[in-house]
Enzyme design. Structure first.
Site, short mmCIF file in Angstrom:
data_model
loop_
_atom_site.label_atom_id
_atom_site.label_comp_id
_atom_site.label_asym_id
_atom_site.label_seq_id
_atom_site.Cartn_x
_atom_site.Cartn_y
_atom_site.Cartn_z
N GLU A 196 -31.01 28.91 30.17
CA GLU A 196 -32.28 29.53 29.77
C GLU A 196 -32.34 29.96 28.31
OE1 GLU A 196 -32.97 32.56 32.75
OE2 GLU A 196 -32.91 31.11 34.38
N ASN A 233 -29.29 24.32 31.02
CA ASN A 233 -30.12 24.47 32.22
C ASN A 233 -31.28 25.40 31.90
OD1 ASN A 233 -30.30 24.12 35.18
ND2 ASN A 233 -29.70 26.28 35.35
N HIS A 246 -38.00 26.04 39.81
CA HIS A 246 -38.51 27.15 40.63
C HIS A 246 -40.04 27.04 40.63
CE1 HIS A 246 -34.68 29.06 41.24
NE2 HIS A 246 -34.43 29.03 39.94
N ASP A 294 -36.84 25.46 44.43
CA ASP A 294 -37.52 26.13 45.54
C ASP A 294 -39.01 26.13 45.25
OD1 ASP A 294 -37.56 28.29 43.67
OD2 ASP A 294 -36.06 29.44 44.78
O1 G3I Z 1 -24.42 43.28 43.35
C1 G3I Z 1 -25.46 44.25 43.45
C2 G3I Z 1 -25.23 45.18 44.60
O2 G3I Z 1 -24.05 45.91 44.37
C3 G3I Z 1 -26.42 46.11 44.73
O3 G3I Z 1 -26.28 46.91 45.85
C4 G3I Z 1 -27.71 45.32 44.87
C5 G3I Z 1 -28.94 46.20 44.92
O4 G3I Z 1 -30.05 45.58 44.35
O5 G3I Z 1 -27.83 44.45 43.76
C6 G3I Z 1 -26.77 43.52 43.65
O6 G3I Z 1 -27.00 42.71 42.53
C7 G3I Z 1 -28.00 41.72 42.70
C8 G3I Z 1 -27.37 40.37 42.46
O7 G3I Z 1 -28.37 39.36 42.51
C9 G3I Z 1 -26.32 40.04 43.50
O8 G3I Z 1 -26.90 39.96 44.78
C10 G3I Z 1 -29.09 41.97 41.68
O9 G3I Z 1 -29.78 43.17 41.99
C11 G3I Z 1 -30.08 40.82 41.68
O10 G3I Z 1 -30.98 40.98 40.60
C12 G3I Z 1 -29.33 39.52 41.50
O11 G3I Z 1 -30.29 38.48 41.55
C13 G3I Z 1 -29.83 37.21 41.14
C14 G3I Z 1 -30.62 36.77 39.91
O12 G3I Z 1 -30.24 35.47 39.55
C15 G3I Z 1 -30.37 37.73 38.74
O13 G3I Z 1 -30.97 37.25 37.60
C16 G3I Z 1 -30.09 36.24 42.27
O14 G3I Z 1 -29.26 36.58 43.39
C17 G3I Z 1 -29.80 34.82 41.82
O15 G3I Z 1 -30.20 33.92 42.83
C18 G3I Z 1 -30.60 34.54 40.55
O16 G3I Z 1 -30.34 33.23 40.13
C19 G3I Z 1 -31.06 32.79 38.96
C20 G3I Z 1 -30.17 31.80 38.25
O17 G3I Z 1 -28.91 32.37 37.96
C21 G3I Z 1 -30.82 31.29 36.96
N1 G3I Z 1 -32.14 30.76 37.23
C22 G3I Z 1 -33.04 31.66 37.96
C23 G3I Z 1 -32.40 32.11 39.27
C24 G3I Z 1 -33.34 32.95 40.08
O18 G3I Z 1 -33.62 34.15 39.43
#
Ligand code: G3I
Length: 319
Positions: free
Chosen positions: A130, A171, A207, A238
């Site tokens: 990104e 990417n 996405h 998705d």
């Molecule tokens: O690990 C913490 C946990 O300890 C806490 O309790 C919980 C409460 O919210 O949060 C957890 O962290 C989360 C993390 O995923 C792990 O599950 C974050 O809040 C959450 O924001 C994070 O989201 C991820 C996101 O990237 C962050 O930018 C998504 O799972 C993940 O699927 C998403 O993937 C991105 C790609 O890397 C890049 N392209 C877009 C895509 C979708 O956003």
């Protein structure tokens, strides 16, 4: 009946799904993830910087290794994700006031360690994730603001040195069709190739959203990148919608899944498609877009949505 990955293999491509560590303890989920539908996986979070280098020069691979081990046990490739991004950076890194020299060595050290650790175990790396704004200018982030756009070449060179066999990708999202952001990515890849910087592929996250329409000219866009001499891949597909779902939205969604699949099939250098997890149970969408969801081909109960699944299978050449 053939699985999605078996159908993709007949076209010389793979069909994969992202996953994440918490889900690996859900046995009904892992039975499908590793059950043959998917020939590749991507760790959704566990190879990102905050996960792999939570303290400076202290590396943590347990969660990433768990995904790699699952993949190995189930004959799946790994698209590793991601080495350089603006998001999910540890606070030691974002709170430092680094000079360009310091940040370059931090970047090189991170890549040498993380890509070195996974060398020989992963098919590809999303080296840079990104880098662009929607208007095609570079994203104003730690990397660009400190190092200028040269951080991209620095990262790619470091990744090649650490893992000479991984396919190295840039990417991004909203680059699937024609437009300013896609043009910016095209010009970047063209210039990296001209300079001899190691770049093997371009990832198109995809996405998509029913309410925003289908990206214009996707197949031609993928083809123009391929014509630069790189692979292309659909990396995070998705198709979300505003809830509640109804039959019209689901029909549009099925068409979008089919059209992305057809675009990849039509481009010889499109190596495969990854969906950003396979089930709504673990989709990132509802947590990010309030009131939206139902984005994946399997529902929250891990049941296939027949019209969506069949649209993908048919586009992959199934009957
Ligand atoms: O690990 C913490 C946990 O300890 C806490 O309790 C919980 C409460 O919210 O949060 C957890 O962290 C989360 C993390 O995923 C792990 O599950 C974050 O809040 C959450 O924001 C994070 O989201 C991820 C996101 O990237 C962050 O930018 C998504 O799972 C993940 O699927 C998403 O993937 C991105 C790609 O890397 C890049 N392209 C877009 C895509 C979708 O956003």
């Amino acid at each position: 009946a053939s699985t999605l990955n078996q159908l993709a293999r007949t076209q010389g491509k793979y069909f994969g799904s992202a996953t994440d560590n918490p889900e690996l303890s859900d046995s009904a989920y892992t039975a499908i993830l590793g059950g043959g539908e998917f020939g590749s996986t991507t760790p959704g979070n566990s190879m990102k910087w905050d996960a792999t280098e939570p303290q400076q020069n202290q590396f943590s691979y347990a969660r990433g290794d768990a995904v790699v081990d699952f993949a190995e046990a189930h004959d799946m490739m790994v698209r590793a994700h991601t080495l350089v991004w603006h998001n999910q950076l540890p606070s030691w890194l974002t709170s430092g006031n680094w000079s360009a020299t310091q940040l370059t060595s931090i970047l090189q050290n991170h890549i040498a360690n993380v890509a070195g650790h996974y060398a020989g175990k992963v098919y590809s790396w999303d080296v840079v994730n990104e880098p662009f704004n929607e208007d095609g200018t570079y994203r104003s982030d730690l990397w660009y603001n400190t190092l200028g756009s040269g951080y991209i070449a620095t990262a790619l060179r470091a990744a090649r040195a650490a893992d000479p066999n991984a396919k190295l990708y840039i990417n991004d999202y909203n680059t699937e069709g024609s437009g300013a952001k896609s043009d910016a990515m095209y010009n970047l890849v063209k210039s990296l190739k001209a300079q001899g910087v190691p770049i093997d592929g371009v990832g198109f996250q995809a996405h998509l959203a029913v309410q925003y329409g289908f990206p214009p000219g996707m197949q031609a866009n993928l083809q123009r990148f391929a014509d630069l001499g790189v692979d292309v891949a659909i990396t995070e597909l998705d198709v979300r919608m505003e809830l509640p779902a109804d039959s019209a939205k689901v029909a549009t969604q099925a068409t979008y899944y089919a059209n992305v699949t057809k675009a990849c099939i039509a481009v010889a250098r499109c190596v495969g498609i990854t969906i950003w997890d396979y089930t709504d149970k673990y989709s990132w969408v509802p947590g990010t877009f309030n009131g939206q969801g139902s984005a994946l081909p399997w529902d929250e109960n891990l049941n296939k949505k027949p019209s969506v699944y069949d649209a993908i299978a048919t586009a992959l050449g199934g009957s």
